[in-house]
Design a protein around this motif. Structure first.
Motif, short mmCIF file in Angstrom:
data_model
loop_
_atom_site.label_atom_id
_atom_site.label_comp_id
_atom_site.label_asym_id
_atom_site.label_seq_id
_atom_site.Cartn_x
_atom_site.Cartn_y
_atom_site.Cartn_z
N ALA A 1 0.89 -1.29 0.03
CA ALA A 1 0.08 -0.06 -0.05
C ALA A 1 0.86 1.06 0.13
O ALA A 1 1.91 1.22 0.64
N SER A 2 0.47 2.41 -0.38
CA SER A 2 1.15 3.54 -0.79
C SER A 2 1.03 4.47 0.40
O SER A 2 1.70 5.54 0.76
N GLY A 3 0.10 4.02 1.40
CA GLY A 3 -0.04 4.55 2.65
C GLY A 3 -1.54 3.91 3.23
O GLY A 3 -2.30 3.57 2.58
N GLY A 4 -1.38 4.06 4.60
CA GLY A 4 -2.64 3.53 5.10
C GLY A 4 -2.82 2.14 5.20
O GLY A 4 -3.63 1.52 5.07
N ALA A 5 -1.54 1.61 5.41
CA ALA A 5 -1.31 0.01 5.39
C ALA A 5 -2.48 -0.67 6.27
O ALA A 5 -3.11 -1.79 6.09
N LYS B 1 -6.01 -0.74 5.20
CA LYS B 1 -6.11 -1.54 3.94
C LYS B 1 -6.03 -3.00 4.39
O LYS B 1 -6.80 -3.90 4.35
N HIS C 1 2.94 5.62 9.54
CA HIS C 1 2.88 6.31 8.24
C HIS C 1 3.70 7.77 8.12
O HIS C 1 4.57 7.83 7.71
N GLN D 1 2.86 10.07 6.45
CA GLN D 1 3.13 10.37 5.01
C GLN D 1 1.78 11.10 4.41
O GLN D 1 1.52 11.30 3.30
N GLY D 2 0.75 11.23 5.26
CA GLY D 2 -0.27 11.98 4.93
C GLY D 2 -0.27 13.47 4.13
O GLY D 2 0.60 13.99 4.72
#
Ligand code: SF4
Ligand code: SF4
Lengths: 290, 120
Positions: free
Chosen positions: B44-48, B51, B115, B117-118
């Protein structure tokens, strides 16, 4: 011209270097992008301050209109939406404010609302304009606050003005955001093995962005300096070596601007700024009269 | 009801991470039947965490046995009415046995996400 000051971790003297560079320039803007813990303003004590709120758009879901089709959840590649009990649930700290879910909802159940994430405070302190970004606590990332700080910096950036960007420590994406528009990067490093490790991480980052850079060695003693050795070996520019000095440490912890207190530090930072200007290919713009 | 456990590459041990586990084992509590599903989150690109949580929620799970869990995922599980139990052993079989005996306690080990990364 914009100079970014960065380091692999906190406590290396990054803010010391950034603050004193801004203070010796004739006309400068100090932009604090360390939005989780901005502390440059403590040195400058700016007056005539104005505050801007920083907000981002986030989706707001009207569950009376939502049919539970799941389209928004499957669309959101940041996983800020989850499909729970036949309805989308929203996780604000993962949202990148792309607006996609609002556009694609077939039932127009999603609208956008503004969510406060932090603020930017602008003030003046003698020859320095200060811009401070502060992220609200509990936010996952300060990128949008940093963007607002840099927008303010760009508005004030004119020929002859030196913009100093005090970056967040580390090498995460918020640091990339902070150096994106910098003309030159100053890397502050400690004289230890750990210091070298942190330095290498930051070097990797600035090289990724193809930024010209030089290293400032801080807390230097007579002992071996792995960071200095590395720079020599790789033929990297050492801009200055700041000695380990108890009096300097005291000035910093008292919230004093070293170049205003001691001609020794004034000289050091003037020559540092000159060197950066030369390295970056600009004319010197230091205030030698002071 | 179904029970989920994050499992590692060997597919025989409990994985130390829920969001980044390569697989989940889904156990049908009535029949004892075990299936392995892929966790789509590691890429996932973020929010693993969310997901991963989503893929478990979609399996009609009522309980998860895990050593730890991220904050966002824990919130999603709570909203979905899924209970989290703390595993005490690396072994899947021992964890299941302990759960069936009622020996496992509710998970306390909930950590903030990694993360940062938001786009905020
Ligand atoms: S796309 Fe719209 S209708 Fe479909 S689940 Fe999302 S909010 Fe509900
Ligand atoms: S705005 Fe974009 S990132 Fe935020 S929830 Fe909607 S689709 Fe996801």
């Amino acid at each position: 011209m914009k100079i970014a000051v960065l380091s692999g971790k906190g406590g290396t003297g990054k803010t010391l270097v950034a603050v004193n560079l801004a203070a010796v320039a004739k006309n400068s803007v100090y932009a604090d992008c360390d939005v989780e813990e901005p502390n440059g303003y403590l040195f400058f004590q700016p007056t005539e301050v104005t505050t801007q709120q920083v907000t981002v758009s986030i989706p707001s879901i009207d569950y009376n209109l939502c049919s539970g089709c799941r389209k928004c959840v499957d669309f959101c590649r940041f996983n800020a939406l989850a499909y729970i009990a036949q309805k989308p649930a929203f996780f604000a700290d993962l949202c990148h404010s792309c607006g996609g879910c609002t556009l694609l909802c077939p039932n127009h159940a999603i609208s956008e609302k503004q969510n406060a994430v932090g603020k930017v405070i602008i003030g003046n302190s003698q020859n320095v304009t200060t811009i401070t970004g502060i992220m609200d606590t509990g936010r996952a990332s300060g990128v949008s606050v940093i963007r607002q700080v840099l927008r303010c910096l760009n508005q004030k950036n004119k020929p002859g003005i030196i913009g100093i960007i005090d970056c967040p420590p580390g090498s995460a994406c918020i640091v990339m955001e902070s150096i994106r528009e910098a003309d030159y990067c100053v890397l502050v490093a400690e004289p230890t093995i750990f210091g070298l490790h942190n330095l290498q991480m930051v070097i990797e980052l600035v090289q990724l962005f193809n930024k010209p850079f030089g290293v400032v060695l801080n807390k230097c003693t007579a002992d071996a300096n792995p960071s200095a050795e590395y720079c020599h070996e790789k033929n990297m520019t050492i801009l200055a070596s700041i000695p380990f000095d108890k009096k300097l440490g005291q000035l910093v912890s008292d919230g004093q601007i070293a170049v205003h207190c001691d001609p020794l530090w004034q000289k050091l930072f003037i020559s540092l700024l000159d060197k950066i200007n030369k390295e970056a290919g600009y004319e010197a713009a230091t205030d030698n009269q002071r | 009801m179904n029970i989920a456990i994050p499992v590692d590459e060997t597919k025989t041990n409990v994985c130390a991470s829920l969001g980044r586990a390569p697989y989940f084992m889904i156990i049908n509590a009535n029949t004892g039947e075990k299936t392995i599903i892929d966790n789509p989150a590691p890429a996932a690109s973020g929010g693993a965490g969310i997901k991963a949580a989503q893929s478990v929620i979609d399996q009609n799970v009522k309980a998860i046995l895990t050593p730890r869990c991220g904050m966002n995922a824990a919130e999603a599980f709570k909203a979905a009415g899924i209970a989290l139990y703390q595993t005490v052993s690396e072994s899947i079989d021992q964890s299941l046995a302990a759960f069936n005996k009622g020996d496992l306690v509710e998970l306390q080990n909930i950590h903030p996400g990694f993360h940062g990364q938001g786009g905020k």
